[in-house]
Design a protein around this motif. Structure first.
Motif, short mmCIF file in Angstrom:
data_model
loop_
_atom_site.label_atom_id
_atom_site.label_comp_id
_atom_site.label_asym_id
_atom_site.label_seq_id
_atom_site.Cartn_x
_atom_site.Cartn_y
_atom_site.Cartn_z
N ALA A 1 104.81 -71.78 -21.05
CA ALA A 1 104.47 -72.01 -19.53
C ALA A 1 105.83 -72.18 -18.90
O ALA A 1 106.97 -72.48 -19.56
N GLY A 2 105.52 -72.06 -17.29
CA GLY A 2 106.92 -72.26 -16.70
C GLY A 2 106.76 -72.67 -15.42
O GLY A 2 105.52 -72.53 -14.87
N VAL A 3 107.73 -73.27 -14.62
CA VAL A 3 107.48 -73.32 -13.12
C VAL A 3 108.82 -72.79 -12.57
O VAL A 3 109.69 -72.90 -13.24
N HIS A 4 108.87 -72.17 -11.19
CA HIS A 4 109.86 -71.86 -10.64
C HIS A 4 110.08 -72.44 -9.47
O HIS A 4 109.17 -72.86 -8.52
N ASP A 5 111.41 -73.13 -9.20
CA ASP A 5 111.74 -73.81 -8.05
C ASP A 5 112.88 -72.83 -7.21
O ASP A 5 114.18 -72.89 -7.66
N PRO A 6 112.57 -72.46 -6.04
CA PRO A 6 113.68 -71.58 -5.22
C PRO A 6 114.60 -72.52 -4.57
O PRO A 6 115.85 -71.85 -4.40
N LYS A 7 114.37 -73.76 -4.57
CA LYS A 7 115.51 -74.55 -3.79
C LYS A 7 116.61 -75.05 -4.72
O LYS A 7 117.70 -75.49 -4.10
N SER A 8 116.14 -75.29 -5.90
CA SER A 8 117.22 -75.82 -6.88
C SER A 8 118.08 -74.55 -7.21
O SER A 8 117.97 -73.40 -6.80
N GLY A 9 119.12 -74.76 -8.09
CA GLY A 9 120.03 -73.51 -8.29
C GLY A 9 121.06 -74.06 -9.00
O GLY A 9 121.05 -74.95 -9.94
N HIS A 10 122.16 -73.01 -9.21
CA HIS A 10 123.24 -73.47 -10.17
C HIS A 10 124.75 -72.79 -9.64
O HIS A 10 124.55 -72.08 -8.61
N ALA B 1 104.38 -80.65 -12.11
CA ALA B 1 104.71 -79.70 -10.93
C ALA B 1 103.40 -79.98 -9.98
O ALA B 1 103.92 -80.04 -8.74
N GLU B 2 102.33 -80.25 -10.25
CA GLU B 2 101.38 -80.50 -9.59
C GLU B 2 101.45 -81.78 -8.81
O GLU B 2 101.18 -81.98 -7.60
N GLN B 3 101.80 -82.68 -9.55
CA GLN B 3 102.08 -84.22 -8.70
C GLN B 3 103.28 -83.76 -7.66
O GLN B 3 103.02 -84.55 -6.78
N LEU B 4 104.21 -83.23 -7.89
CA LEU B 4 105.21 -83.03 -6.77
C LEU B 4 104.68 -82.46 -5.45
O LEU B 4 104.97 -82.57 -4.46
N ALA B 5 103.82 -81.56 -5.90
CA ALA B 5 103.05 -80.73 -5.02
C ALA B 5 102.39 -81.57 -4.11
O ALA B 5 102.25 -81.58 -2.83
N THR B 6 101.43 -82.23 -4.83
CA THR B 6 100.26 -83.23 -4.00
C THR B 6 100.97 -84.39 -3.49
O THR B 6 100.77 -84.55 -2.17
N SER C 1 105.70 -76.03 -25.95
CA SER C 1 104.46 -76.47 -26.59
C SER C 1 103.23 -76.20 -25.61
O SER C 1 103.56 -76.52 -24.65
N PRO C 2 102.10 -76.05 -25.96
CA PRO C 2 100.98 -76.41 -25.24
C PRO C 2 100.95 -77.66 -24.60
O PRO C 2 100.79 -78.11 -23.61
N ARG C 3 101.34 -78.88 -25.51
CA ARG C 3 101.44 -80.19 -25.17
C ARG C 3 102.47 -80.43 -23.83
O ARG C 3 102.28 -80.85 -22.67
N LYS C 4 103.65 -79.69 -24.12
CA LYS C 4 104.84 -79.55 -23.28
C LYS C 4 104.49 -78.79 -21.98
O LYS C 4 104.85 -79.17 -20.95
N ALA C 5 103.68 -77.91 -22.04
CA ALA C 5 103.25 -77.05 -20.98
C ALA C 5 102.24 -77.88 -20.19
O ALA C 5 102.33 -77.94 -18.62
N ARG C 6 101.48 -78.66 -20.66
CA ARG C 6 100.54 -79.58 -19.83
C ARG C 6 101.26 -80.48 -19.20
O ARG C 6 101.03 -80.70 -17.93
N GLU C 7 102.47 -80.98 -19.65
CA GLU C 7 102.95 -82.02 -19.05
C GLU C 7 103.90 -81.49 -18.15
O GLU C 7 104.23 -81.89 -16.63
N LEU C 8 104.40 -80.20 -18.06
CA LEU C 8 105.17 -79.37 -17.12
C LEU C 8 104.47 -79.00 -16.05
O LEU C 8 104.65 -79.42 -14.71
N LEU C 9 103.45 -78.44 -16.22
CA LEU C 9 102.42 -78.21 -14.85
C LEU C 9 101.70 -79.37 -14.26
O LEU C 9 101.67 -79.26 -13.11
N ALA C 10 101.59 -80.40 -15.02
CA ALA C 10 100.98 -81.73 -14.46
C ALA C 10 102.14 -82.17 -13.54
O ALA C 10 101.69 -82.73 -12.40
#
Length: 434
Positions: free
Chosen positions: A178-187, A148-153, A137-146
């Protein structure tokens, strides 16, 4: 508790159990034994600690009630992801930003530890890089991207932010915005990995006992004693790594975790072409709803899809079909994929979803690791390393986690499960309204 019989039946239908070879068996404990460290629980945390301690020269015995990897360690979603199950703000509020950064760095070290152990001990656990976090959802997208930005900053952990227009390059699904991709995590295949750790621990000198449930922990003497059905172990120090399966031997910590049922289905292999069409990077996928869906393609291109949970210890009705419907809602192209396996079991969650590590107040020689809250595939391995460091005389990193405060679930044994069921109903409604 009545969830144990349901857990045993559900685990029988696991895709992992059908595709992993148990090439080693470990005899049950008979009679009396003594060691430096006795470990309750033959899962990822207990086996990791056993490896680290044995390599440091300690005599170690692992007591597993059933088979190595029977619990959550051998049947989870297989996703190894950065961070903790709780938001990093939970750690910041309790310990401060600097210690939260230290905790986060240890979660990344946990990912590196998986790769290193697979390489060193020749564990073929089908590891694949990549994790894709998505929002519904748009609300969840804002939370996800925020987030990710916090982890980067603040945590020096950049990920690739994916706006809605770019999503089709990453996943073929109508659900996400929306989404974020993390190449260091995995499965990976968690049971293959757990069995590999058991072989490594035994090779380093640890003694593993399967079919050896611990019935009592006695801390009244000079050294703690673990009683089993057919023997007992006296140890200088004890590690409790059984999570929801401790079954009364340490009631002072068991009130701080709750058993929650989680469930997964597997399809027949769909083929490399379709798999890469749906998820081109073949990354693991998880949304950020409170009651979330998580999924990935296994090495043979079977889709492993998890999402339903039970907070009442009762297995959902029509499990396979209800899970299939969730899968098709996320990935319509799998509408014709045949479901071949449906299984589940219980994980331990803490009130604040943060891991709960420490020593028993009544006996500092007894350590415990619990509260991974469904996010433990990587962190359990790191937890075993931290407790080994502490037992070896360097408790600095272990005590960082031990300072995280935890509360018991409200309501006591009679009311805490109904209270949790009501709380989760509210979160389901909130996710739906979003």
């Amino acid at each position: 508790m009545n969830f144990l019989s349901a857990d045993r039946e559900l685990t029988r239908h696991s895709y992992y159990a059908a595709t992993a070879v148990r090439d080693a068996r470990y005899s049950a404990l008979e009679g009396e034994a003594s060691c430096d460290v006795a470990i309750v629980g033959g899962g990822l945390a207990g086996l990791s600690a056993a490896m680290e301690l044995a390599e440091r020269g300690f005599s170690v015995r692992v007591l597993e009630a059933r088979e190595v990897g029977f619990g959550a360690s051998g049947r989870n979603g297989g996703q190894a992801i950065h961070g903790l199950a709780c938001d990093i703000e939970v750690i910041e509020q309790q310990l401060g930003v600097a210690e939260a950064q230290r905790v986060f760095r240890m979660s990344i070290e946990a990912l590196e530890l998986i790769r290193a152990r697979c390489t060193r001990f020749g564990i073929d656990a089908d590891w694949r890089d990549g994790f894709l976090g998505v929002a519904t959802s748009p609300r969840k997208a804002r939370e996800l991207l925020a987030g990710a930005e916090q982890l980067a900053t603040n945590y020096d952990y950049p990920m690739h932010a994916i706006p809605r227009a770019e999503l089709p390059r990453w996943i073929e699904s109508p659900r996400y915005v929306a989404g974020v991709h993390d190449p260091k995590s995995g499965h990976l295949h968690p049971l293959k990995y757990t069995l590999g750790l058991a072989r490594a621990a035994a090779g380093l000198g640890a003694t593993i006992h399967e079919l050896t449930p611990v019935t009592a922990l006695d801390t009244r003497g000079a050294r703690p004693v673990l009683h089993t059905e057919r023997g007992r172990v006296t140890a200088r120090q004890v590690l409790l790594a059984g999570n929801v399966y401790l079954q009364g031997i340490a009631p002072q910590i068991e009130s701080r975790i709750m058993p929650v049922g989680t469930y997964i289905i597997a399809t027949a292999p769909v083929g490399e072409t379709l798999a890469r069409r749906l998820i081109p990077t073949l990354s693991a996928v998880c949304d950020n709803d409170f009651i979330l869906d998580y999924y990935r393609f296994a090495a043979d291109t079977s889709m492993l899809f998890g999402g339903r949970v039970s907070y009442s210890t009762t297995t959902p009705m029509n499990l396979a079909e209800s899970m299939r419907k969730r899968m098709v809602a996320a990935l319509p192209a799998l509408a014709e994929a045949k479901v071949t396996h449906a299984w589940g079991g219980f994980v331990d969650i803490s009130m604040n979803r943060a891991p709960d590590f420490g020593r028993l107040p009544s006996c500092p020689d007894v350590y415990y690791l619990q509260g991974f809250s469904g996010h433990g595939l990587a962190l359990t391995g790191m937890a075993g390393k931290l407790v080994a460091e502490a037992i070896s005389g360097d408790a600095g990193r272990f005590d960082t986690f031990a300072r995280i405060r935890h509360r018991p679930f409200p309501g006591g044994k009679l009311l805490r499960t109904p209270a949790l069921v009501l709380g989760m109903a509210w979160y389901r409604l909130r996710d739906a309204l979003a």
